[in-house]
Design an enzyme around this catalytic site. Sequence first.
Site, PDB file in Angstrom:
ATOM      1  CG  HIS A 240      -0.145   0.221   2.528  1.00 48.61           C
ATOM      2  ND1 HIS A 240       0.647  -0.774   3.076  1.00 48.61           N
ATOM      3  CD2 HIS A 240      -0.031   1.280   3.354  1.00 48.61           C
ATOM      4  CE1 HIS A 240       1.202  -0.334   4.189  1.00 48.61           C
ATOM      5  NE2 HIS A 240       0.816   0.920   4.383  1.00 48.61           N
TER       6      HIS A 240
ATOM      7  CG  ASP B 216       1.418   5.391   4.718  1.00 48.58           C
ATOM      8  OD1 ASP B 216       0.992   4.231   4.788  1.00 48.58           O
ATOM      9  OD2 ASP B 216       2.531   5.742   5.173  1.00 48.58           O
TER      10      ASP B 216
ATOM     11  CG  HIS C  87       4.985   1.375   2.951  1.00 47.51           C
ATOM     12  ND1 HIS C  87       4.331   2.453   2.397  1.00 47.51           N
ATOM     13  CD2 HIS C  87       4.487   1.250   4.206  1.00 47.51           C
ATOM     14  CE1 HIS C  87       3.491   2.959   3.268  1.00 47.51           C
ATOM     15  NE2 HIS C  87       3.552   2.236   4.382  1.00 47.51           N
TER      16      HIS C  87
ATOM     17  NE  ARG D 227       2.501   6.617   9.067  1.00 43.93           N
ATOM     18  CZ  ARG D 227       1.417   6.013   8.549  1.00 43.93           C
ATOM     19  NH1 ARG D 227       1.474   4.763   8.185  1.00 43.93           N
ATOM     20  NH2 ARG D 227       0.298   6.677   8.423  1.00 43.93           N
TER      21      ARG D 227
END
Length: 290
Positions: A117, A119, A265, A280
Site C-alpha cells: 500500500h 499511505d 510499502h 510515524r
Amino acid sequence: MEQYELDAIRGITTRPAQKYRTIAVDTLTPVIGAEISGVDLSQELTEEQLAEVKAAFLDHHVLVFRDQTITPEHQKRFAGHFGELRPVNPPPPEGDPYILEISTTPEAENVAGNGWHADGTADAEPSLGSMLYITRVPETGSGGDTLFANMHLAYEMLSPVMRDLLDGMTAVHDGAIAFQGYTPPPGYVIPKAEHPLIVRHPETDRKILYVNPAYTGRIPQLSADESRALLDMLFSVVPRRPILSCRVRWTPGTLVFWDNRCVQHHAVYDYYPFTRYGQRVAINGGPLKA
Ligand code: SIN
C-alpha cells in the site's frame, strides 16, 4: 526480459550519479532506497544538508537514517522541512495528533501495513511522504522488515500498449477497503477519492502507476469485471517483480523517510508473538494530476 523492460531498468541504472558534499548516500539497490549518513536529526540541518537530503529523496524515494536518537519534536521538525504535517486520521485517542504509534504487541494477530500500500491514497490530497522512527525491534533479533517498491519503474516496465491504455483512466480509492474486518471509530468519515491511474510526480514530473490493493477499488471507465481483472493484474506487478523493491532491516534508532507518491510499502509481519514499536509522522501532499 522484453526490450522495453530492459530499457526501463537501464533508464534508472545509467542516470548520472548525483554528487553530495555534506551527506553520504549509499544505495540499497540500483533502483530504490539509500542509506544516508552524515546527519544527526536531533540537530537542525544546514541549508546545504537539507538541499542534499531533498535531492537524494527525489532520486532514491526511500531514505534510511541509522543510529538516530531523536524526540517526536525532532522528528516533526525534520518532517516540517518537506511540507505541512498531516494529522493522524482517525485521530489518536490521546497524545500528539501528528504522531501515529506503530506498535505490535505479543497478542497481535495482524499489524497495520502488512500488505502492499501507500499511505493515504483514499484522500483527495494524498500524503507526500511518511517518516517512521523505530525504537524497538522484535526480540528475535530479526523480522519486522519493511519492503518498499518503486512505482515509477512499475509503470515504465509495462508494455507500451498497456501504458497507452492506462494513461486516460482513473481509479477510485476507498478507505472502506482498508477497514474490512474492522469497525471504524464512531464519527470517522471514511475517505474516498478518484485519482488518475497514472499520475505524475509533482516535483519530477515522472509517471507513476498509482493503484494499490489496500485502497483501490474500481476503474470507473470499465465494467466491474474488466476493472477487477485489470486491477488484479496491476496489483500483481509489485509482487511479481522483485527488481522493483528494496528491503529495510530495522535497528533501534532507525528513521526511514519514504515518498508515498511513487513508493508502495509492505510491513512484513513475520515475528509473531514478539514486539515492535515506532512512531510515524506524515506530510501533506497536494492533489495528484495525470
Ligand atoms: C506503515 O506505514 O504502513 C507501517 C510501516 C511499518 O510498520 O514498517
